[in-house]
Design a protein around this motif. Structure first.
Motif, short mmCIF file in Angstrom:
data_model
loop_
_atom_site.label_atom_id
_atom_site.label_comp_id
_atom_site.label_asym_id
_atom_site.label_seq_id
_atom_site.Cartn_x
_atom_site.Cartn_y
_atom_site.Cartn_z
N ILE A 1 -6.69 18.15 -5.84
CA ILE A 1 -6.48 16.77 -5.44
C ILE A 1 -7.82 16.24 -4.92
O ILE A 1 -8.34 16.70 -3.92
CB ILE A 1 -5.38 16.65 -4.37
N GLN A 2 -8.35 15.28 -5.67
CA GLN A 2 -9.69 14.76 -5.38
C GLN A 2 -9.73 13.81 -4.20
O GLN A 2 -10.73 13.74 -3.49
CB GLN A 2 -10.24 14.06 -6.62
N LYS A 3 -8.65 13.04 -4.00
CA LYS A 3 -8.65 12.05 -2.93
C LYS A 3 -7.23 11.73 -2.52
O LYS A 3 -6.33 11.72 -3.35
CB LYS A 3 -9.37 10.78 -3.37
N ALA A 4 -7.08 11.44 -1.24
CA ALA A 4 -5.80 10.98 -0.71
C ALA A 4 -6.02 9.66 0.02
O ALA A 4 -7.03 9.48 0.72
CB ALA A 4 -5.22 12.01 0.25
N TYR A 5 -5.11 8.75 -0.19
CA TYR A 5 -5.12 7.45 0.50
C TYR A 5 -3.86 7.36 1.34
O TYR A 5 -2.76 7.67 0.86
CB TYR A 5 -5.12 6.30 -0.51
N ILE A 6 -4.03 6.91 2.57
CA ILE A 6 -2.90 6.69 3.46
C ILE A 6 -2.82 5.18 3.70
O ILE A 6 -3.78 4.57 4.18
CB ILE A 6 -3.07 7.43 4.79
N ALA A 7 -1.68 4.59 3.35
CA ALA A 7 -1.41 3.18 3.60
C ALA A 7 -0.47 3.13 4.80
O ALA A 7 0.70 3.46 4.70
CB ALA A 7 -0.77 2.54 2.38
N SER A 8 -1.01 2.75 5.93
CA SER A 8 -0.31 2.86 7.20
C SER A 8 0.00 1.47 7.77
O SER A 8 -0.83 0.57 7.72
CB SER A 8 -1.21 3.63 8.17
N LEU B 1 12.43 0.14 4.76
CA LEU B 1 12.57 -1.32 4.83
C LEU B 1 12.52 -2.02 3.48
O LEU B 1 12.56 -3.25 3.43
CB LEU B 1 11.49 -1.90 5.76
N GLY B 2 12.39 -1.28 2.40
CA GLY B 2 12.38 -1.90 1.08
C GLY B 2 11.32 -2.98 0.93
O GLY B 2 10.16 -2.77 1.28
N GLU B 3 11.72 -4.15 0.44
CA GLU B 3 10.78 -5.24 0.18
C GLU B 3 10.12 -5.78 1.45
O GLU B 3 9.09 -6.45 1.38
CB GLU B 3 11.50 -6.40 -0.51
N ASN B 4 10.69 -5.50 2.61
CA ASN B 4 10.13 -5.98 3.88
C ASN B 4 9.07 -5.04 4.44
O ASN B 4 8.52 -5.28 5.50
CB ASN B 4 11.24 -6.16 4.91
N SER B 5 8.77 -3.98 3.73
CA SER B 5 7.85 -2.95 4.21
C SER B 5 6.39 -3.34 4.00
O SER B 5 5.98 -3.65 2.88
CB SER B 5 8.13 -1.64 3.49
N VAL B 6 5.62 -3.28 5.06
CA VAL B 6 4.17 -3.52 4.97
C VAL B 6 3.49 -2.32 4.31
O VAL B 6 2.63 -2.49 3.45
CB VAL B 6 3.57 -3.80 6.36
N SER B 7 3.88 -1.10 4.67
CA SER B 7 3.22 0.08 4.09
C SER B 7 3.44 0.15 2.58
O SER B 7 2.56 0.58 1.83
CB SER B 7 3.69 1.37 4.76
N ARG B 8 4.59 -0.29 2.10
CA ARG B 8 4.85 -0.33 0.65
C ARG B 8 3.92 -1.33 -0.05
O ARG B 8 3.42 -1.05 -1.14
CB ARG B 8 6.30 -0.68 0.36
N LYS B 9 3.71 -2.48 0.58
CA LYS B 9 2.79 -3.47 0.00
C LYS B 9 1.37 -2.91 -0.06
O LYS B 9 0.66 -3.10 -1.05
CB LYS B 9 2.82 -4.76 0.82
N LEU B 10 0.97 -2.22 0.99
CA LEU B 10 -0.38 -1.65 1.03
C LEU B 10 -0.54 -0.53 0.00
O LEU B 10 -1.54 -0.48 -0.72
CB LEU B 10 -0.70 -1.13 2.42
N SER B 11 0.45 0.36 -0.08
CA SER B 11 0.33 1.47 -1.04
C SER B 11 0.33 0.94 -2.48
O SER B 11 -0.42 1.43 -3.32
CB SER B 11 1.43 2.52 -0.83
N ALA B 12 1.14 -0.08 -2.74
CA ALA B 12 1.17 -0.67 -4.09
C ALA B 12 -0.19 -1.30 -4.43
O ALA B 12 -0.68 -1.19 -5.55
CB ALA B 12 2.27 -1.72 -4.18
N ALA B 13 -0.82 -1.93 -3.45
CA ALA B 13 -2.14 -2.54 -3.67
C ALA B 13 -3.19 -1.47 -3.96
O ALA B 13 -4.06 -1.66 -4.82
CB ALA B 13 -2.54 -3.38 -2.46
N ILE B 14 -3.12 -0.35 -3.26
CA ILE B 14 -4.05 0.75 -3.51
C ILE B 14 -3.87 1.26 -4.94
O ILE B 14 -4.85 1.46 -5.67
CB ILE B 14 -3.85 1.90 -2.49
N VAL B 15 -2.63 1.47 -5.35
CA VAL B 15 -2.36 1.96 -6.71
C VAL B 15 -2.88 0.96 -7.74
O VAL B 15 -3.51 1.36 -8.74
CB VAL B 15 -0.85 2.25 -6.90
N GLU B 16 -2.67 -0.32 -7.52
CA GLU B 16 -3.17 -1.34 -8.47
C GLU B 16 -4.69 -1.31 -8.56
O GLU B 16 -5.25 -1.42 -9.66
CB GLU B 16 -2.67 -2.73 -8.09
#
Length: 189
Positions: free
Chosen positions: A122-129, A11-26
């Motif tokens: 791999i010390q930790k994994a985050y899932i942005a769902s 879904l590109g820019e309309n994706s909720v999971s992309r917004k969440l994963s980007a926030a985790i990375v930040e």
């Protein structure tokens, strides 16, 4: 410290999971000044689904791609995956990636006692769902988060944290509320 950031939404820019994963990375960038981020966008990178020729190493180009994906996974100290729920499961492009990194002798091995994960660096994994409906934490219809947790555990990654936004397709108001509540939780990483 290396972070592998994977997005799988189509879904590109309309994706909720992309917004969440980007926030985790930040958030992780704020915590770790030396963080190197390796980004893999499965919405745009074509990883063909596993075939017999690929599995048996008869497709040289695809075998090379599989080796690159395994090396990329094993080089990470942290993995962040953005995954929406597609028909109660993960997107098929993410499943194609999983099929390429779950490799006996590389990310796991079989023993007399059962499978043992080899990706213990791999010390930790985050899932942005993200989920269009509301399912809860222990839904029998969850073949998304439970599957990803299983894959991480199977490959030796046991420290897993999930952030999910549910009900994002019910109404624009509920989508925004779920997104903001989950972003608030992410801000405490």
């Amino acid at each position: 410290m290396k972070l592998l950031h994977i997005d799988s939404s189509i879904l590109g820019e309309n994706s909720v999971s992309r917004k969440l994963s980007a926030a985790i990375v930040e958030q992780l960038k704020k915590k770790h000044s030396n963080l190197e981020v390796d980004y893999l966008d499965l919405g745009t990178k074509d990883i063909p689904h596993l075939t017999g020729a690929i599995l048996l190493g008869q497709d040289v180009e695809q075998s090379r791609l599989g080796e690159e994906l395994v090396d990329q996974y094993l080089a990470a100290d942290i993995v962040v995956i953005g995954a929406g729920m597609y028909n109660f499961s993960i997107p098929s492009n993410l499943k194609a990636w999983v099929d390429r990194i779950a490799v006996a002798g590389k990310t796991f091995k079989y023993t007399a006692e059962g499978a043992v994960g080899l990706a213990t660096n791999i010390q930790k994994a985050y899932i942005a769902s993200s989920r269009g409906g509301i399912y809860g934490d222990s839904s029998p219809a969850d073949f998304q988060e439970a599957f990803l947790k299983q894959i991480f555990n199977f490959t030796g990654v046991t420290n897993i944290e999930v952030f999910h936004a549910e009900g994002v397709n019910i109404s624009p108001e509920l989508k925004e509320k779920a997104l903001q509540e989950t972003l608030e939780k992410i801000s405490h990483i």
